[in-house]
Design a protein around this motif. Sequence first.
Motif, PDB file in Angstrom:
ATOM      1  N   PHE A  48       0.815  -0.939  -0.159  1.00 54.24           N
ATOM      2  CA  PHE A  48       0.256  -0.013  -0.269  1.00 54.24           C
ATOM      3  C   PHE A  48       1.140   1.397  -0.085  1.00 54.24           C
ATOM      4  O   PHE A  48       0.418   1.932   0.406  1.00 54.24           O
ATOM      5  CB  PHE A  48      -1.003  -0.261   1.122  1.00 54.24           C
ATOM      6  N   ASP A  49       2.069   1.025  -0.180  1.00 51.41           N
ATOM      7  CA  ASP A  49       3.473   2.253  -0.383  1.00 51.41           C
ATOM      8  C   ASP A  49       3.613   2.257  -1.651  1.00 51.41           C
ATOM      9  O   ASP A  49       4.026   2.088  -2.175  1.00 51.41           O
ATOM     10  CB  ASP A  49       4.134   1.818   0.739  1.00 51.41           C
ATOM     11  N   LEU A  50       2.937   2.808  -2.278  1.00 48.64           N
ATOM     12  CA  LEU A  50       3.232   3.832  -3.403  1.00 48.64           C
ATOM     13  C   LEU A  50       4.675   3.852  -3.902  1.00 48.64           C
ATOM     14  O   LEU A  50       5.104   3.954  -5.803  1.00 48.64           O
ATOM     15  CB  LEU A  50       2.494   4.935  -3.814  1.00 48.64           C
ATOM     16  N   ARG A  51       5.641   4.318  -2.888  1.00 48.30           N
ATOM     17  CA  ARG A  51       7.367   4.310  -3.639  1.00 48.30           C
ATOM     18  C   ARG A  51       7.650   3.730  -3.877  1.00 48.30           C
ATOM     19  O   ARG A  51       8.600   3.160  -4.440  1.00 48.30           O
ATOM     20  CB  ARG A  51       7.296   4.837  -2.349  1.00 48.30           C
ATOM     21  N   GLN A  52       7.086   2.125  -3.414  1.00 50.55           N
ATOM     22  CA  GLN A  52       7.965   0.482  -3.406  1.00 50.55           C
ATOM     23  C   GLN A  52       7.207   0.048  -3.863  1.00 50.55           C
ATOM     24  O   GLN A  52       7.239  -1.438  -5.023  1.00 50.55           O
ATOM     25  CB  GLN A  52       7.081   0.202  -2.017  1.00 50.55           C
ATOM     26  N   LEU A  53       5.712   0.387  -5.286  1.00 51.58           N
ATOM     27  CA  LEU A  53       5.452  -0.280  -6.608  1.00 51.58           C
ATOM     28  C   LEU A  53       6.404   0.108  -7.335  1.00 51.58           C
ATOM     29  O   LEU A  53       6.582   1.405  -7.759  1.00 51.58           O
ATOM     30  CB  LEU A  53       4.087  -0.233  -6.759  1.00 51.58           C
ATOM     31  N   ASN A  54       6.121  -1.406  -8.240  1.00 46.93           N
ATOM     32  CA  ASN A  54       7.348  -0.922  -9.512  1.00 46.93           C
ATOM     33  C   ASN A  54       5.629  -1.071 -11.059  1.00 46.93           C
ATOM     34  O   ASN A  54       5.844  -2.500 -10.725  1.00 46.93           O
ATOM     35  CB  ASN A  54       8.482  -1.177 -10.143  1.00 46.93           C
ATOM     36  N   LEU A  55       5.685  -0.572 -11.324  1.00 46.61           N
ATOM     37  CA  LEU A  55       4.053  -0.976 -12.471  1.00 46.61           C
ATOM     38  C   LEU A  55       5.384  -2.343 -13.864  1.00 46.61           C
ATOM     39  O   LEU A  55       5.060  -2.394 -14.596  1.00 46.61           O
ATOM     40  CB  LEU A  55       3.843   0.094 -13.786  1.00 46.61           C
ATOM     41  N   MET A  56       6.237  -1.955 -14.218  1.00 46.30           N
ATOM     42  CA  MET A  56       7.415  -2.714 -15.230  1.00 46.30           C
ATOM     43  C   MET A  56       7.406  -4.116 -14.332  1.00 46.30           C
ATOM     44  O   MET A  56       7.608  -5.109 -14.902  1.00 46.30           O
ATOM     45  CB  MET A  56       8.817  -2.598 -14.666  1.00 46.30           C
ATOM     46  N   ASP A  57       7.483  -4.710 -13.007  1.00 40.64           N
ATOM     47  CA  ASP A  57       7.343  -5.424 -12.284  1.00 40.64           C
ATOM     48  C   ASP A  57       5.112  -6.173 -12.230  1.00 40.64           C
ATOM     49  O   ASP A  57       5.519  -7.191 -11.144  1.00 40.64           O
ATOM     50  CB  ASP A  57       7.638  -5.446 -10.878  1.00 40.64           C
ATOM     51  N   ALA A  58       5.426  -5.538 -13.391  1.00 39.20           N
ATOM     52  CA  ALA A  58       3.193  -6.425 -12.598  1.00 39.20           C
ATOM     53  C   ALA A  58       3.175  -7.488 -13.664  1.00 39.20           C
ATOM     54  O   ALA A  58       3.640  -7.826 -14.378  1.00 39.20           O
ATOM     55  CB  ALA A  58       2.123  -5.260 -13.467  1.00 39.20           C
ATOM     56  N   THR A  86       0.273  -8.762   0.398  1.00 39.12           N
ATOM     57  CA  THR A  86      -0.529  -8.695   0.395  1.00 39.12           C
ATOM     58  C   THR A  86      -1.389  -9.319   0.851  1.00 39.12           C
ATOM     59  O   THR A  86      -2.379  -9.162   1.701  1.00 39.12           O
ATOM     60  CB  THR A  86      -1.642  -8.295  -1.371  1.00 39.12           C
ATOM     61  N   ILE A  87      -0.657 -10.577   1.016  1.00 40.84           N
ATOM     62  CA  ILE A  87      -1.982 -11.540   1.793  1.00 40.84           C
ATOM     63  C   ILE A  87      -1.521 -11.713   3.199  1.00 40.84           C
ATOM     64  O   ILE A  87      -3.082 -11.275   3.986  1.00 40.84           O
ATOM     65  CB  ILE A  87      -1.459 -13.160   0.879  1.00 40.84           C
ATOM     66  N   LEU A  88       0.022 -11.221   3.410  1.00 39.60           N
ATOM     67  CA  LEU A  88       0.233 -10.606   4.979  1.00 39.60           C
ATOM     68  C   LEU A  88      -0.601 -10.103   5.986  1.00 39.60           C
ATOM     69  O   LEU A  88      -1.426  -9.846   6.994  1.00 39.60           O
ATOM     70  CB  LEU A  88       1.710 -10.874   4.648  1.00 39.60           C
ATOM     71  N   PHE A  89      -1.047  -8.122   4.420  1.00 42.72           N
ATOM     72  CA  PHE A  89      -1.337  -7.055   4.921  1.00 42.72           C
ATOM     73  C   PHE A  89      -2.736  -7.323   5.124  1.00 42.72           C
ATOM     74  O   PHE A  89      -3.700  -6.933   6.012  1.00 42.72           O
ATOM     75  CB  PHE A  89      -1.567  -6.372   3.993  1.00 42.72           C
ATOM     76  N   GLY A  90      -3.003  -8.137   4.292  1.00 40.56           N
ATOM     77  CA  GLY A  90      -4.945  -8.863   4.413  1.00 40.56           C
ATOM     78  C   GLY A  90      -4.926  -8.982   4.805  1.00 40.56           C
ATOM     79  O   GLY A  90      -6.516  -9.030   6.105  1.00 40.56           O
ATOM     80  N   SER A  91      -4.205 -10.623   5.750  1.00 40.42           N
ATOM     81  CA  SER A  91      -4.726 -11.460   6.347  1.00 40.42           C
ATOM     82  C   SER A  91      -4.895 -10.778   8.269  1.00 40.42           C
ATOM     83  O   SER A  91      -5.982 -10.889   8.678  1.00 40.42           O
ATOM     84  CB  SER A  91      -4.337 -12.466   7.383  1.00 40.42           C
ATOM     85  N   ARG A  92      -4.148  -9.310   7.774  1.00 39.76           N
ATOM     86  CA  ARG A  92      -4.603  -8.443   9.255  1.00 39.76           C
ATOM     87  C   ARG A  92      -6.130  -8.189   9.521  1.00 39.76           C
ATOM     88  O   ARG A  92      -6.806  -7.251  10.713  1.00 39.76           O
ATOM     89  CB  ARG A  92      -3.602  -7.498   9.651  1.00 39.76           C
ATOM     90  N   ILE A  93      -6.402  -7.618   8.282  1.00 38.90           N
ATOM     91  CA  ILE A  93      -7.477  -7.354   8.158  1.00 38.90           C
ATOM     92  C   ILE A  93      -8.181  -8.160   8.393  1.00 38.90           C
ATOM     93  O   ILE A  93      -9.924  -7.728   9.435  1.00 38.90           O
ATOM     94  CB  ILE A  93      -7.676  -6.330   6.917  1.00 38.90           C
TER      95      ILE A  93
END
Length: 303
Positions: A48-58, A86-93
């Motif tokens: 959920f941190d946009l700075r860590q996302l890279n669309l080249m790795d999509a 996303t699974i680890l963070f989604g499990s928290r919710i």
Amino acid sequence: MDLVRRALDSDIYWSFKRSPVVVTAAIVTILVFAGAIFAPWIAPQNPFDLRQLNLMDASLPPVWSAEGTSQYPLGTDTQGRDVLSTILFGSRISLLVGFLSVIFAMFLGVSLGLIAGYMGGTVDAVIMRIADVQLSFPAILIALLIDGVARVVIPRELHHEIAIYVLILAIGFSGWVQYARTVRGSCLVEKSKEYVQAARVIGRHPIAIMAQHVLPNVMGPVLVIATIHLALAIITEATLSFLGVGVPPTEPSLGTLIRIGNNYLFSGEWWITVFPGLALVIMVLAVNLLGDWLRDALNPKLR
């Protein structure tokens, strides 16, 4: 030390260690909870941190595929987010909503069950008829109704901010009946016993009798119901999120991840929805197995 020694010598611990399935379920549950709690520290990426996302790795496949990479063991989604993270963070919710809704349902159900069983008469009849009416509707329908009413009453600009709280209340209101019926039945038995009659004779307040004398003797079945209800609450939350009425997209749970990945399932990017789905199945199965074991372990007829 005496408490630990007595716990290790108890019938419950003996029943626990003699069942490999239950031991495995406990280990899996601990790992799931630990992964969810420590997700910010052990996840390869903050999805959920946009700075860590890279669309080249999509849309990268899992590591064992030809195009996979060890940086993303379970692949990435269409925005370059690591699926494992996303699974680890989604499990928290999912676990947060499940736990809080179970606590709310248990508090509401136990309170109404004690009042109905101890007071009797018209109060008992009204509470139990409400419970009977609610039992005629599926729990998911009750949760959808409460969530829909809340979305109408609450201003639109506040929907995302309080979505999790509305979801907790909706799931909690849909699950209080089992607690109330169980506690009411146990309370009807307990209130006729001598220790309750003695408390009445010395002039103790009914609330004190219910809280200090009756409640401790009916908590065994309640804990069993709560354990099983946790798995049901997680499934209900995932269902609501899959339908698009759960947590907001900015704080996705496992249900939201499955819904998002389902849009790309037939385009060949199966890992986006399959792995969150497997995580949900494993989590619910482990909790259910523990609940079934606890129900049998606390049943004196099966010892």
